[in-house]
Design an enzyme around this catalytic site. Structure first.
Site, short mmCIF file in Angstrom:
data_model
loop_
_atom_site.label_atom_id
_atom_site.label_comp_id
_atom_site.label_asym_id
_atom_site.label_seq_id
_atom_site.Cartn_x
_atom_site.Cartn_y
_atom_site.Cartn_z
N LYS A 226 0.82 -1.20 0.00
CA LYS A 226 0.00 0.00 0.00
C LYS A 226 0.86 1.27 0.00
CE LYS A 226 -4.40 -1.34 0.07
NZ LYS A 226 -5.26 -1.29 1.26
N ARG A 260 -4.87 -9.92 3.59
CA ARG A 260 -5.05 -9.82 2.13
C ARG A 260 -3.71 -9.38 1.54
NH1 ARG A 260 -6.53 -5.93 -1.75
NH2 ARG A 260 -7.93 -6.74 -3.39
#
Length: 291
Positions: A226, A260
């Site tokens: 991210k 995830r």
């Protein structure tokens, strides 16, 4: 939530202290991380086969890029996901399948095709989504995006206490999901790193995952590669693997249970070690200095 804290999806059950690895397979041509490497059907199936071999418990299939990009209407999202979910279900009967969608119409169709979990990363934007998950017997991810509409990026988001806001929002969505008929033991909460948050917010959420875990709901974290990791360490998306493993390890130690990720093998290994360190699992063997 389940009285004993067990998360149940499909035929699988994950008790407290057990970690579930969710592999990311995007059926999009413009994914931020891989640029569409698994958009083609065969490439996506190959990726899923590899994820299973590497130890994935779930695979999360997405048909729409999370951020800005070309518009994707519901018909196109259905085209990218429904038949593919059915194919994966036939190919891997025991694999848990999650679908990343914020549309109730898609949730119904993928659930009928074999999906076990609806990953709503846009915090109940579609008020019928929870009911759709209940109709098809799927679990539901309840997320936090600070009130943003789907596919929009945060701009000058502000919270008195971002973690308190995450807890308030996700637990309220969990209660609404139960009222809509979703099984309590199929609900997961997700602080949703980077969505509706700047880098400082995502870092704060990471260091306080234990407060989310204390709600009793199983916590999912989606931190893999991210932007908050990239900004923190000044790294492009292709070089954030070690940072991802570090963030995942911290979250696991603090009580997160579903992860995830892109690197299934690496995360599986890290989580297996953390389980032993937390004494919820035992070493594979202990011969050193004993024989």
């Amino acid at each position: 939530m389940a009285d004993d804290g067990t998360l149940r999806l499909g035929k699988r059950a994950f008790g407290p202290g057990e970690f579930a690895v969710m592999a990311i397979v995007n059926r999009t041509p413009d994914s931020f991380f891989d640029g569409g490497a698994t958009f083609a059907t065969q490439a996506a199936l190959t990726a899923i086969d590899q994820a299973v071999a590497d130890g994935a418990d779930l695979v999360d299939i997405g048909g729409v890029k999370a951020g800005y990009g070309e518009p994707v209407d519901e018909a196109e999202e259905l085209r990218r996901t429904v038949d593919f979910v059915a194919t994966v279900r036939d190919r891997h009967p025991e694999l848990l399948i999650s679908v990343d969608t914020y549309r109730s119409g898609v949730a119904r169709r993928v659930g009928a095709a074999g999906a076990n979990l609806i990953n709503d990363t846009w915090s109940g934007h579609d008020p019928e989504l929870a009911g759709a998950a209940a109709e098809v017997g799927a679990g539901l991810v309840c997320s936090h995006v600070g009130g943003l509409k789907p596919r929009t990026d945060p701009h000058r988001m502000a919270y008195d206490d971002v973690v308190a806001d995450v807890i308030r929002t996700t637990t309220a969505l969990a209660r609404k999901a139960i009222a809509a008929g979703v099984r309590p033991d199929g609900i997961v909460i997700d602080p949703t790193h980077d969505f509706g948050k700047n880098t400082l917010h995502s870092l704060e959420v990471t260091r306080r995952v234990d407060e989310l875990a204390a709600t009793g709901w199983p916590v999912l974290v989606a931190m893999s590669n991210k932007d908050f990791l990239g900004e923190t360490l000044d790294l492009p998306s292709g070089r954030r693997g070690p940072a991802t493993l570090a963030a995942v390890s911290v979250a696991a130690w603090l009580g997160a249970r579903v992860f995830r990720v892109h690197d299934v093998a690496g995360v599986r290994q890290a989580l297996d070690l953390i389980a032993v360190l937390r004494q919820t699992a035992t070493p594979a063997y202990t011969r050193r200095s004993l024989v």
